[in-house]
Design a protein around this motif. Sequence first.
Motif, PDB file in Angstrom:
ATOM      1  N   ASP A 104       0.820  -1.210   0.000  1.00 60.18           N
ATOM      2  CA  ASP A 104       0.000   0.000   0.000  1.00 60.18           C
ATOM      3  C   ASP A 104       0.854   1.259   0.000  1.00 60.18           C
ATOM      4  OD1 ASP A 104      -2.831   0.209  -0.202  1.00 60.18           O
ATOM      5  OD2 ASP A 104      -2.875   1.271   1.712  1.00 60.18           O
ATOM      6  N   MET A 105       2.077   1.181   0.534  1.00 58.75           N
ATOM      7  CA  MET A 105       2.984   2.322   0.430  1.00 58.75           C
ATOM      8  C   MET A 105       3.325   2.602  -1.029  1.00 58.75           C
ATOM      9  SD  MET A 105       5.672   1.788   3.535  1.00 58.75           S
ATOM     10  CE  MET A 105       5.200   1.959   5.233  1.00 58.75           C
ATOM     11  N   MET A 106       3.536   1.505  -1.780  1.00 61.25           N
ATOM     12  CA  MET A 106       3.790   1.677  -3.201  1.00 61.25           C
ATOM     13  C   MET A 106       2.584   2.298  -3.890  1.00 61.25           C
ATOM     14  SD  MET A 106       6.852   0.795  -3.947  1.00 61.25           S
ATOM     15  CE  MET A 106       8.244  -0.125  -3.271  1.00 61.25           C
ATOM     16  N   ARG A 107       1.366   1.880  -3.496  1.00 59.58           N
ATOM     17  CA  ARG A 107       0.169   2.492  -4.070  1.00 59.58           C
ATOM     18  C   ARG A 107       0.032   3.950  -3.666  1.00 59.58           C
ATOM     19  NH1 ARG A 107      -1.641  -2.852  -4.118  1.00 59.58           N
ATOM     20  NH2 ARG A 107      -1.813  -2.920  -1.852  1.00 59.58           N
ATOM     21  N   ALA A 108       0.498   4.266  -2.422  1.00 62.30           N
ATOM     22  CA  ALA A 108       0.496   5.670  -2.022  1.00 62.30           C
ATOM     23  C   ALA A 108       1.432   6.474  -2.918  1.00 62.30           C
ATOM     24  CB  ALA A 108       0.912   5.796  -0.561  1.00 62.30           C
ATOM     25  N   GLU A 137       5.873  11.295 -17.936  1.00 61.62           N
ATOM     26  CA  GLU A 137       6.879  10.599 -17.141  1.00 61.62           C
ATOM     27  C   GLU A 137       6.350  10.298 -15.742  1.00 61.62           C
ATOM     28  OE1 GLU A 137      11.601  11.039 -15.917  1.00 61.62           O
ATOM     29  OE2 GLU A 137      10.665  12.516 -17.255  1.00 61.62           O
ATOM     30  N   ALA A 138       5.579  11.227 -15.175  1.00 61.73           N
ATOM     31  CA  ALA A 138       5.001  10.995 -13.855  1.00 61.73           C
ATOM     32  C   ALA A 138       4.023   9.820 -13.897  1.00 61.73           C
ATOM     33  CB  ALA A 138       4.291  12.255 -13.360  1.00 61.73           C
ATOM     34  N   LEU A 139       3.254   9.719 -15.032  1.00 59.90           N
ATOM     35  CA  LEU A 139       2.340   8.586 -15.163  1.00 59.90           C
ATOM     36  C   LEU A 139       3.103   7.266 -15.244  1.00 59.90           C
ATOM     37  CD1 LEU A 139      -0.350   9.994 -17.632  1.00 59.90           C
ATOM     38  CD2 LEU A 139      -0.656   9.414 -15.215  1.00 59.90           C
ATOM     39  N   MET A 140       4.238   7.264 -15.938  1.00 56.29           N
ATOM     40  CA  MET A 140       5.047   6.054 -16.044  1.00 56.29           C
ATOM     41  C   MET A 140       5.592   5.649 -14.668  1.00 56.29           C
ATOM     42  SD  MET A 140       7.101   6.871 -19.611  1.00 56.29           S
ATOM     43  CE  MET A 140       8.077   5.361 -19.470  1.00 56.29           C
ATOM     44  N   ILE A 141       6.013   6.647 -13.868  1.00 58.87           N
ATOM     45  CA  ILE A 141       6.486   6.352 -12.505  1.00 58.87           C
ATOM     46  C   ILE A 141       5.341   5.789 -11.666  1.00 58.87           C
ATOM     47  CG2 ILE A 141       7.368   7.388 -10.373  1.00 58.87           C
ATOM     48  CD1 ILE A 141       8.938   9.361 -12.142  1.00 58.87           C
ATOM     49  N   ALA A 142       4.140   6.377 -11.852  1.00 60.71           N
ATOM     50  CA  ALA A 142       2.984   5.876 -11.113  1.00 60.71           C
ATOM     51  C   ALA A 142       2.717   4.418 -11.471  1.00 60.71           C
ATOM     52  CB  ALA A 142       1.755   6.730 -11.399  1.00 60.71           C
ATOM     53  N   MET A 143       2.832   4.072 -12.758  1.00 62.16           N
ATOM     54  CA  MET A 143       2.612   2.694 -13.175  1.00 62.16           C
ATOM     55  C   MET A 143       3.680   1.762 -12.593  1.00 62.16           C
ATOM     56  SD  MET A 143      -0.174   2.588 -14.868  1.00 62.16           S
ATOM     57  CE  MET A 143      -0.705   3.811 -13.672  1.00 62.16           C
ATOM     58  N   GLU A 144       4.903   2.252 -12.474  1.00 63.32           N
ATOM     59  CA  GLU A 144       5.961   1.435 -11.874  1.00 63.32           C
ATOM     60  C   GLU A 144       5.666   1.188 -10.394  1.00 63.32           C
ATOM     61  OE1 GLU A 144      10.838   1.243 -11.493  1.00 63.32           O
ATOM     62  OE2 GLU A 144       9.873   2.927 -12.517  1.00 63.32           O
ATOM     63  N   TYR A 145       5.171   2.241  -9.727  1.00 67.00           N
ATOM     64  CA  TYR A 145       4.743   2.042  -8.328  1.00 67.00           C
ATOM     65  C   TYR A 145       3.627   0.999  -8.239  1.00 67.00           C
ATOM     66  CZ  TYR A 145       7.308   5.730  -5.823  1.00 67.00           C
ATOM     67  OH  TYR A 145       8.288   6.476  -5.208  1.00 67.00           O
ATOM     68  N   SER A 146       2.694   1.027  -9.190  1.00 63.80           N
ATOM     69  CA  SER A 146       1.589   0.076  -9.195  1.00 63.80           C
ATOM     70  C   SER A 146       2.086  -1.356  -9.359  1.00 63.80           C
ATOM     71  CB  SER A 146       0.612   0.431 -10.317  1.00 63.80           C
ATOM     72  OG  SER A 146      -0.434  -0.512 -10.384  1.00 63.80           O
ATOM     73  N   GLN A 147       3.071  -1.519 -10.277  1.00 61.41           N
ATOM     74  CA  GLN A 147       3.615  -2.856 -10.482  1.00 61.41           C
ATOM     75  C   GLN A 147       4.328  -3.363  -9.228  1.00 61.41           C
ATOM     76  OE1 GLN A 147       3.269  -5.015 -13.125  1.00 61.41           O
ATOM     77  NE2 GLN A 147       4.281  -6.409 -11.675  1.00 61.41           N
ATOM     78  N   LYS A 148       5.085  -2.464  -8.619  1.00 62.70           N
ATOM     79  CA  LYS A 148       5.782  -2.856  -7.391  1.00 62.70           C
ATOM     80  C   LYS A 148       4.786  -3.193  -6.271  1.00 62.70           C
ATOM     81  CE  LYS A 148      10.089  -2.613  -8.629  1.00 62.70           C
ATOM     82  NZ  LYS A 148      10.971  -3.805  -8.571  1.00 62.70           N
ATOM     83  N   ALA A 149       3.666  -2.457  -6.242  1.00 56.91           N
ATOM     84  CA  ALA A 149       2.642  -2.748  -5.232  1.00 56.91           C
ATOM     85  C   ALA A 149       2.118  -4.162  -5.399  1.00 56.91           C
ATOM     86  CB  ALA A 149       1.503  -1.741  -5.335  1.00 56.91           C
TER      87      ALA A 149
END
Length: 519
Positions: A104-108, A137-149
Motif C-alpha cells: 500500500d505504500m507503493m500504491r500511495a 513521465e510521472a504517469l510512467m512512474i505511477a505505473m511502476e509504483y503500481s507494479q511494485k505494489a
Amino acid sequence: MHLPVRTVRPVPAWRRRARGQSLVLACLSFLLLALMTTLSFNLSHALREKMSLQQHSDALAYSMGVVEARALNYYTVSNRAIASAYVGMTSAHGYMAAASASGDMMRAGQMSFFVVAALEVIQCPPYNFEHCFDALEALMIAMEYSQKASDYDQKVQGMDEAFDKVVAALDDLANDLHSAQQTAHSSARNALRDGQSSSLADLTDYSVPGATELNSGVGGMNAEEFDCAVDGMNCSRASSSTKARAQVMTEISNASRPSWAANRSLPVIMDGLPTYYNSDFITELLKDIPQEGTHMIVGHNGSAKVAQTKSNIHGPGQVTGNEGKVVVADQHGTFISQWRHAFGVGTYEAVVESSENGGSHTPSGAHNGQHDRFKGVNTKDLMSCSGSGNCFMKFRASDDPSRDWGQPRVYSYVTKQFFVGDADKAPWELNDTGSFSLTHGAQGQGQLRLAPGEGAALSKALVYYHRLGPNGWKEAPGLFNPYWRVKLHPFSADEAADVLNKAGNSDASELAGAKDLTL
C-alpha cells in the motif's frame, strides 16, 4: 508349792467388733490408689493422643493449604503464559500489518504521482510543453509504483498461510494452558475434599495411625472455598462475570505488549520511514523508482492490540468494556512527493484482524482467505470452554474483610478412638471395656468408665497473598503474580460452630457458639 492362779479377763464385745478395720481401710486405700494410678495413666494416654491428633489436624489443614496455594501459584504463571499468547498474537499481527503496508505504500506513491501528473497536465500548453512530457513521465512512474505494489502484495500473500498457522497455534496454546489449569484445579479440589489425594494420606499413616479421614462435610466446605476463590467456578455466595474476566485478561495482555507492537511510530530514519523496513525497500520506494525529487513518509504509525472491535485499534490503550473479541493491527501514514514542478500526496493503510467471525485483511491483495482462529478472550465459563474458548483463572476478590477479602480458607476435622481395648497393650484400661461395675446394696449397680472414648480435632488454615518486600501488603490478591502462601489461622466462634455443624458434631457446635467463648 502352790503357783498363783492367773485370772483371764474376757475381751469386751466392742473391742472384738473393731478388730480388722485397719485391714479394710488399707484395702480401700490401695483400691483408691490403684484407681488413681489407672486414671492417671488413662488421662496421660488421652492427653498424648489428643495432642497427636491436634497436631495431625493442624498438619492436614496446613498441607491442604499448601496444595491450594501451589495450585493458585500455578494459575498465576500459566495466566502469564496465556497473556503471552495474546501478546504473541498482537506482535504477529503487527508484523503482518507492517508487511501488508509495503504494497500500500507503493500504491500511495502511485497516487502521489497521479497527483503530480495531473498538476503537470494543468500546466501544459498553451503554457509550456515541458509540463506535458513531465506529466507522461510521472504517469510512467505511477505505473511502476503500481507494479511494485502488486509484487509486494504477492510476497505478503506467501506469508498469509504461515501467519494463520501462528495465530491458530497461539490460540491453541491458550486453550491447552487452560486445560492444564482445569486439570490442576480438579486435582487440588479433590485433595481439599477428601484430605487423602496428593499424598495427603501419608500424613495419617505417619502421624496418627487410626485417625479418621477428613470429614466429608468439612471437605465440601474446603472445595467450595477453593471454587469461590476462582471467578468462573460455581460459588453459592458470589456471582460470576464472563465479561469482567475478559476485560482483566485483555487489559493485562495489552499492557504486556512490547513497545514495537504497541507503538511503531519511532524510531525513524531517512525521510521518516521506520527502521524495521528493509533498506532495499526504502531505497526503492523513495529513491530508485522516482529517481529524482524529494520524497518522504510523514505520520507513519502503527499499533496492534486485543480489542473489542477492529475500529478500536485507533482508540486509547485501555478502552472501558474491552472484552478482547478481536486481535487487530494497523499501519498507516502519508507519502509526500515533490517532483519537478509539482507536489503529490498519497495515503496508505494496512489493517489485519483475526476473530471468530472471519476477520479481515486490508489491502485485500495481500490476503488469501479469512483469519478465523481467534475465539476471543475468556468467552465461556471456566469448566466448559476448554478447546472452544480462551479461558483463564481469575481471582474472585471480595470487599468483605470478614471473608478475608475472598482469600480461601481450609478446614480440617478428624477423629480418633483413644480407647485401646487390649489389656496387654494398655493394662491401665483394666479390661476390654475400660470399665468396671460397682454394687452397693439397695442403691443398685453402677458402672465406672476409666478409659477415654473418641477424641476430635479441629483446625483452620488461610491461603493468603503476600508479596515480599516494601509495601508488599499493599498489593491486592490476584492470579498474575505467584505470591500465594499458607498459614494456620484462628477461628471465630461462629465459624468454628459452622464447621463443627458441617462435621455432624452438633454438641460441640452448640458449645462453640456459646456467648463469650474464647477459642
